[in-house]
Design an enzyme around this catalytic site. Structure first.
Site, PDB file in Angstrom:
ATOM      1  N   LYS A 101      -2.886  10.345  -0.273  1.00  0.00           N
ATOM      2  CA  LYS A 101      -2.425  11.412   0.625  1.00  0.00           C
ATOM      3  C   LYS A 101      -3.167  12.740   0.397  1.00  0.00           C
ATOM      4  CE  LYS A 101       1.197   9.432   2.839  1.00  0.00           C
ATOM      5  NZ  LYS A 101       1.634   8.329   2.064  1.00  0.00           N
ATOM      6  N   GLU A 123       5.586  17.142   7.590  1.00  0.00           N
ATOM      7  CA  GLU A 123       6.739  16.245   7.523  1.00  0.00           C
ATOM      8  C   GLU A 123       6.531  15.337   6.324  1.00  0.00           C
ATOM      9  OE1 GLU A 123       4.013  15.475   9.106  1.00  0.00           O
ATOM     10  OE2 GLU A 123       3.723  13.511   8.193  1.00  0.00           O
ATOM     11  N   SER A 389      -3.219   2.070  -2.944  1.00  0.00           N
ATOM     12  CA  SER A 389      -3.052   3.394  -2.324  1.00  0.00           C
ATOM     13  C   SER A 389      -2.329   4.410  -3.204  1.00  0.00           C
ATOM     14  CB  SER A 389      -2.319   3.242  -0.991  1.00  0.00           C
ATOM     15  OG  SER A 389      -1.094   2.556  -1.161  1.00  0.00           O
TER      16      SER A 389
HETATM   17  C1  LIG Z   1       2.381   7.166   2.397  1.00  0.00           C
HETATM   18  C2  LIG Z   1       1.878   6.001   1.651  1.00  0.00           C
HETATM   19  C3  LIG Z   1       1.463   4.811   2.299  1.00  0.00           C
HETATM   20  C4  LIG Z   1       1.636   4.586   3.770  1.00  0.00           C
HETATM   21  O1  LIG Z   1       0.978   5.474   4.599  1.00  0.00           O
HETATM   22  P1  LIG Z   1      -0.380   5.122   5.352  1.00  0.00           P
HETATM   23  O2  LIG Z   1      -0.587   6.269   6.244  1.00  0.00           O
HETATM   24  O3  LIG Z   1      -0.166   3.824   6.075  1.00  0.00           O
HETATM   25  O4  LIG Z   1      -1.412   4.983   4.315  1.00  0.00           O
HETATM   26  C5  LIG Z   1       0.916   3.807   1.533  1.00  0.00           C
HETATM   27  N1  LIG Z   1       0.807   3.921   0.191  1.00  0.00           N
HETATM   28  C6  LIG Z   1       1.207   5.028  -0.463  1.00  0.00           C
HETATM   29  C7  LIG Z   1       1.068   5.080  -1.950  1.00  0.00           C
HETATM   30  C8  LIG Z   1       1.754   6.097   0.245  1.00  0.00           C
HETATM   31  O5  LIG Z   1       2.155   7.192  -0.431  1.00  0.00           O
END
Ligand SMILES: *Cc1c(COP(=O)(O)O)cnc(C)c1O
Length: 408
Positions: A101, A123, A389
C-alpha cells in the site's frame, strides 16, 4: 473473447486505458457532475507530473531511503520441496508499514503536494491503506483524514491506533454497510465539498478515471523489480505469476510487467470465503456481473435485482464487492485467469509459510499462496512467482481465533 482477440493485442501493446479512461468496455467515470472538474484536474496533474524526471527522482529516492525498496525476492526452498514446484516470493511484506500500500500512498501524496492540496482524505477497510496514507502524509507534512467503517474500526482496532499515532484523524462511518464500501462513499462526499483544496488518496486500482491508471502506474514497481530480480536469479522468466485480488492493486502492480510475456501464465486469486453461495465470498470476477460501483463500470457482486451483495472473507482486505476495471478486461481477454481460494485453504497456507519459511503472511497474501499450492500440484517441477502483498501481524486477532485456537 479468445486469446487472439483484438483486446489482447491492444493490452499487450499497452494501449489501455484510452483517452476516456476505458479499459475496453470497462472503467470510465460514473460520478456526480460536481466531481468531473476535479477528476479532469487530477488527470492533467497525473499527465504533467507522474512521468516527469523530477517527480520520478523524488519518488524513487523516497521509496529507496524511506519505504524500503527494492523489496527482496526470496526463494522458498522448504516450501518448494513440500509443494513440489519452485516457489519464489516478492516480499512486499518487507515494505514500510507492512504491505504494498505504501507504494501508492507515497506516490499520490507527492502528487497531491505538487497539485497544491491543503489536506488529504483517504478511505480504509482493514486499515492498511489508512496507515500507509497517514505515514506518507506525516512524512510530507500534509494533514490527513481517514474514513473508516464503524465495524472495521472495531475489528481492526490496532490499525486505528497506528493511524492516530501517525497524526491522522480517523472518522468512523456509521451509515451504509459500515465497512469499506461506505467509507469510500464518505471520502468521495468529503472531496465533492472541497474539490480544489482537498486531494482524495484512493487505496486500490478502482474508482473513476484516472485512479485505476494512476494506482497501476504507482504499483507497477512491484512487477518491474520482481521481473528483473527473477531474471538475475534464475536466468529466465517464471512459468507463472500469482497475486491475490481485492480491489486489485497489488495484483495489477505485479502483473503489469508480465502481461507482454505471453509464455508466462498469470493468475489472480480472489477470496472464495465459505463457498460459491450468495454472500459467502468476495470473488467478484468469478461470480459477479458487470455494473457500476464507486464511479467505475466493472464486474460487481450483485443479486438478481442489481443490489450490491453482502460479501464474506476471513481477510478484511479482500472483503469488497467490486474489482478494478483493468482486471475485468484482463479476465475478458483471457490473458489472466482468475480463481478463488477459500478461508480454510488460505489459513492453511499461513501455517505452511510460517513453518517452512519463517514468514508470517497477511491473510490476503495467503490467498495467493493457496493458489500457488494448487498450481504446484498441477505443475510439478515448475516455477511460480507469488506476490506476498503484506505481513500478517495485523491479522493476529483472527489467527488467535482460528489457527491458535486449534493448537493451544
Ligand atoms: C489491501 C491489501 C490487499 C488487497 O488490496 P489490493 O488492492 O487488491 O491489492 C492485499 N494484501 C494486503 C496485504 C493488503 O493490505
Amino acid at each position: 473473447m479468445s486469446m487472439n482477440s483484438e483486446a489482447l493485442q491492444e493490452l499487450i501493446a499497452g494501449r489501455f486505458p484510452d483517452a476516456r479512461g476505458r479499459f475496453g468496455p470497462f472503467g470510465g467515470r460514473y460520478v456526480p457532475e460536481t466531481l468531473i472538474p476535479a477528476l479532469e484536474r487530477l488527470t492533467e496533474g497525473v499527465q504533467a507530473h507522474l512521468h516527469d524526471t523530477e517527480f520520478r527522482q523524488t519518488l524513487g529516492s523516497e521509496l529507496a531511503t524511506w519505504a524500503g525498496r527494492p523489496t527482496a525476492l526470496t526463494y522458498a526452498g522448504r516450501l518448494s520441496a513440500a509443494w513440489g514446484a519452485h516457489i519464489w516470493l516478492k516480499r512486499e511484506d518487507l515494505a514500510h508499514t507492512g504491505a504494498h500500500k505504501i507504494n501508492n500512498a507515497l506516490g499520490q501524496a507527492l502528487l497531491a503536494q505538487r497539485l497544491g492540496a491543503r489536506r488529504i482524505v483517504a478511505e480504509t477497510g482493514a486499515g492498511q491503506h489508512g496507515v500507509a496514507s497517514a505515514a506518507a502524509c506525516a512524512r510530507l507534512g500534509l494533514p490527513c483524514t481517514v474514513y473508516m467503517g464503524a465495524i472495521d474500526m472495531e475489528r481492526q482496532a490496532p490499525n486505528v491506533g497506528r493511524m492516530r499515532l501517525l497524526g491522522a484523524q480517523v472518522v468512523p462511518v456509521t451509515g451504509g454497510d459500515r465497512t469499506l464500501r461506505a467509507a469510500i462513499d464518505e471520502a468521495l462526499r468529503d472531496w465533492v465539498s472541497d474539490p480544489l483544496g482537498t486531494y482524495y488518496l484512493l487505496g486500490s486500482a478502482v474508482g473513476p478515471h484516472p485512479y485505476p491508471y494512476l494506482v497501476r502506474e504507482l504499483q507497477a514497481v512491484i512487477g518491474r523489480e520482481a521481473r528483473t530480480q527473477y531474471q538475475q536469479a534464475a536466468g529466465r522468466l517464471p512459468d507463472a505469476v500469482i497475486a491475490c485480488v481485492g480491489g486489485g492493486s497489488n495484483a495489477i502492480g505485479m502483473f503489469h510487467a508480465f502481461v507482454p510475456d505471453r509464455g508466462v501464465e498469470i493468475i489472480g486469486i480472489e477470496a472464495g470465503g465459505r463457498g460459491a453461495m450468495l454472500g459467502g465470498n468476495a470473488a467478484t470476477l468469478s461470480f459477479g456481473r458487470p455494473g457500476v460501483l464507486h464511479g467505475s463500470y466493472s464486474m460487481l457482486l450483485q443479486d438478481a435485482d442489481g443490489q450490491i451483495q453482502e460479501t464474506h472473507s476471513v481477510s478484511a482486505g479482500l472483503d469488497y464487492p467490486g474489482v478494478g476495471p483493468e482486471h475485468a478486461l484482463l479476465a475478458h481477454s483471457g490473458r489472466v485467469r482468475y480463481e478463488t481460494a477459500g478461508d480454510e485453504e488460505s489459513l492453511a497456507a499461513v501455517r505452511a509459510l510460517c513453518e517452512f519459511e519463517g514468514i508470517l503472511p497477511a491473510l490476503e497474501s495467503a490467498h495467493a499462496l493457496a493458489g500457488a499450492r494448487r498450481w504446484a500440484h498441477a505443475h510439478a517441477g515448475g516455477t511460480v512467482l507469488v506476490c506476498l502483498s503484506g505481513r500478517g501481524d495485523k491479522d493476529m486477532p483472527t489467527f488467535q481465533q482460528t489457527l491458535l485456537a486449534e493448537r493451544p
